[in-house]
Design a protein around this motif. Sequence first.
Motif, PDB file in Angstrom:
ATOM      1  N   LEU A 496      41.881  -7.132  10.986  1.00 54.96           N
ATOM      2  CA  LEU A 496      42.284  -6.335  12.136  1.00 54.96           C
ATOM      3  C   LEU A 496      41.637  -4.957  12.042  1.00 54.96           C
ATOM      4  N   VAL A 497      40.879  -4.594  13.071  1.00 54.10           N
ATOM      5  CA  VAL A 497      40.367  -3.228  13.177  1.00 54.10           C
ATOM      6  C   VAL A 497      40.875  -2.685  14.515  1.00 54.10           C
ATOM      7  N   ALA A 498      40.603  -1.430  14.811  1.00 55.43           N
ATOM      8  CA  ALA A 498      41.041  -0.891  16.102  1.00 55.43           C
ATOM      9  C   ALA A 498      39.868  -0.976  17.085  1.00 55.43           C
ATOM     10  N   PRO A 499      40.068  -1.625  18.233  1.00 52.35           N
ATOM     11  CA  PRO A 499      38.975  -1.723  19.200  1.00 52.35           C
ATOM     12  C   PRO A 499      38.724  -0.377  19.880  1.00 52.35           C
ATOM     13  N   PHE A 502      40.934   1.576  22.741  1.00 52.31           N
ATOM     14  CA  PHE A 502      42.144   2.350  22.401  1.00 52.31           C
ATOM     15  C   PHE A 502      41.937   3.849  22.595  1.00 52.31           C
ATOM     16  N   ARG A 519      36.953   0.913  15.265  1.00 49.98           N
ATOM     17  CA  ARG A 519      37.284   1.955  14.285  1.00 49.98           C
ATOM     18  C   ARG A 519      37.860   1.256  13.057  1.00 49.98           C
TER      19      ARG A 519
END
Lengths: 547, 547
Positions: A496-499, A502, A519
């Motif tokens: 899981l990364v931050a798209p 966001f 990110r």
Amino acid sequence: MSEKHGKAVDLSHHLSDMAKARLPSPLKSLGKYMNKPGLISLAGGMPHPDYFPFADISANALAQNSYSVDESRRSSSLSWIWNIFGSKQKTIPITVPKYPTSPDQINLAVALQYGQASGLAQLQVFIKHFVSQVYSPAFSDWTTLIHTGNTDGLLRAFFTLLNPGEVFLTEEWTYPSATAATKPIGCKAVPVAMDGQGMRSDDLKKVLSEWDEQARGAKRPRVMYTVPIGQNPSGATMSLSRKQEIYDICVQYGKCHPTDKSVLYDLGTHMTLADVIILEDDPYYFLQLKEYHLPSERSAPSASKHDGAAFIASLEPSYLNIDVQGRVIRLDTFSKTIAPGSRLGFFTCNPLFAERLERAGETSTQAPCGFGQSLIAQLLTTWGYDGYVRWLHGLAVEYEVRRDYLLDSLSEEFHMRKGLGPAGVWEGLEVLEAHAKPTASEKFGYGSKYFSIVPPTSGMFLWVKLHFDDIPNFQPGDEESLEMQAWTKLAEAGVLVAPGWFFAADGVNPPEPGAGHFRIAFSNADFATFKTAVTTLGQVLREIHGQ
Amino acid sequence: MSEKHGKAVDLSHHLSDMAKARLPSPLKSLGKYMNKPGLISLAGGMPHPDYFPFADISANALAQNSYSVDESRRSSSLSWIWNIFGSKQKTIPITVPKYPTSPDQINLAVALQYGQASGLAQLQVFIKHFVSQVYSPAFSDWTTLIHTGNTDGLLRAFFTLLNPGEVFLTEEWTYPSATAATKPIGCKAVPVAMDGQGMRSDDLKKVLSEWDEQARGAKRPRVMYTVPIGQNPSGATMSLSRKQEIYDICVQYGKCHPTDKSVLYDLGTHMTLADVIILEDDPYYFLQLKEYHLPSERSAPSASKHDGAAFIASLEPSYLNIDVQGRVIRLDTFSKTIAPGSRLGFFTCNPLFAERLERAGETSTQAPCGFGQSLIAQLLTTWGYDGYVRWLHGLAVEYEVRRDYLLDSLSEEFHMRKGLGPAGVWEGLEVLEAHAKPTASEKFGYGSKYFSIVPPTSGMFLWVKLHFDDIPNFQPGDEESLEMQAWTKLAEAGVLVAPGWFFAADGVNPPEPGAGHFRIAFSNADFATFKTAVTTLGQVLREIHGQ
């Protein structure tokens, strides 16, 4: 500079209607009597401290030098010898008794009682001294005020400055909670373009000078929200000279207040010369990291020792340091330097804003939690200023190691080469481009370009620009859906990364043809996990690129 | 009642514009993947817990039975043998390790990390069970949500329900922070008359049924703020039957929502039948005290033992207990039962409101402080439900003793006689009137009437109605200035109480000819101090009355 130690200018016209309407607590009217020696107070609804079911609280705290700052312990290659996990650390016992014997000691009976929203006296003293030593504000009547973490602090600051429907300036990619906080009162972010240092001063000037109230549907913004160090999400670090450019623009442009003689006024332009307030949200300030070099280009680091003054001097200064007018509200937090669960931080700003911010605290959080305040105050006063600086230095080196480990892992998984940043945020900057490793048959060429990065020099995040141009059948306009496809594939594969979406300041990704973003936090995982994550990223990107 | 375990009715039309505009955190969109086993998360900016400089935190907590509940230890006269101060209490050591060995243990690494605004799992479980046992809500889909103390909770609740400029119902004397909190968005309190039980249902009905939007300059209120137990400042305790009357009125009167078929609708009156939301702020709930008797009329108390179920059953039930529709937002706090510095409490309400209240937390306080949460969770789970109830019972008896000591001291200083309450709040109630002690020459008469009280049966406060009629040269209209004169004289003499005007719901003292008020807290001072304060009060009142 002669202004350097002048007082804050009058910025009272910046107070929002909400801020102006805040009442002082009626208890304030008792103030005159409150400190009378021998006074009997039966005024407040305070339980007797005997009824607090804690005789004392204590902790085994880590020693200030728990983390090494000696960079020579680090290998110049990928044969990492650094062991940051599971090392046996020295601890110091600290205790906060309910009824200490000396009045100077931190007192649990006081910490757990109703208190001023300004917090424990010992903590106030520590913070004030710390700010003076580290940031050295450029105006003389600055003050500090405790809050319950930067999210609380930021909401209070926004509500103190913004009226419903007003807009505020920020980086085109920004911290999503900042925009979420202002949404309920109908305030929106106005994105300012970025480069490798974060907010661009030339674009800021353009936005302000070309502001068209009609077309924009809002008055020219007079509040800026910025994360100048370890910018979230881009990891950019802003230099002092860029801050000075931005500060000067914030002084120059603003709403017209011709009737208010207390603000500087340019008779030539009929514009006030003092009018954008800067909210400097700086949680990553002490995580300023040295430059990254690819393993192939790295020389063996030399032995290094801690020197507190040199460490502090090595940090890019805060906006406070150039704020001759008192137009900066700086937000510091212990979330990244002690722990997020501290829910403790502080404002540094002019006394006018501080007073209104304190009123806002009185009808919301009141004083921060007494358990947290007293344990943190006990820790900080046990370590002392020098000890806390030593702790911060150790942390910075740890985060540097983490960043390097993640980047080194990427350079093992991909073929990394230096290039010039593509159009957009990194235009003209030296970037690292991750390509597919060439197969045996194309040994001397490069495979598809998967992504680019600028190795961050502060903070916790790696901002990854994904390149979609080389993807079979790519069409301009596919960027957002490809970003989510890539993100979903990676999540399905267990990472899981931050798209990127966001972080779009106004809810729409700034246009970047052929690109998407992830990110990636290098703050939390252990090394083996980084390795697994990077291998998975490789698989997913190869798959997306049809390889 | 067949409705008793039905679900909450749809009250979504009560959400304020601010509440409706709140965004879920973008992290919520990751929810589907968050709990996947083996997931690697590099999404959030979380520091590694190794960097939290605490290996563990611990405390010496008081034993649950530190305070006796045996009333026979108490003398029937003023020869107080009770020693509540300085007694040697049994302590229990509790510890929260950063890395506990069992996943069920409270974990400092989790407590100090960024967490859900809903708080530590173990605390959530304790609270949910506690609410179910103690309040037994009358609708089935109630939920609880942690907040950082009732002041924070209340602000969030107000902002979730009120639009700018709306008004809300409350007791004519009320907690000043409640009115201060809503002032910045231009919301005002509409006072409802009180009697010995707090808010009067007949006056509530009158206010709502005779509401004149034009004359009042606001729409009919659809939010009520009330402190039903230990009412602040009056100390009144509201019975269940009064709550039922008020609840029924709140169901009956409200704004018209003819298009919303989900709310009950009376075709005869064309009015919705479901429309005042009750904010039940109940910090003093567990400080319900037995009736006070003058020393001369007191019989020796019999020996009493703790019986948890009987203690809980002896308490006036919460509004939750009759809330068949889910229109109550109840606010509980640990401020009075653990310590104000806990900055920890919880909402109990319907899931629709809870979800919006949680969003409001995400952009302000986030989760409450992890030091406080973990120590309190460790204390509560160590004591267990039964142990916490035992602690609460001990506290209630302590506050009863304190109230009695203060009242007994007053009955020594003044000549106390029973009378009927004067016109106003206490009309027709049995009150205690404090008169000047007769001098030798007037042995059989009574001196000036100084003040009246109704001995409170809950909370921390004695509400003193000062009588000014007997003061030489008193003129109607002098009340407020005499209140401040008396207050100032008392403060100058070294005793601080809270003057009545602090508590006027709409900033204007409710008219009471010839009267002023003091609120005296019996929660904090030690016995010798009470004595000194009462003696000083006697001197000041004699002086004011020209004696």
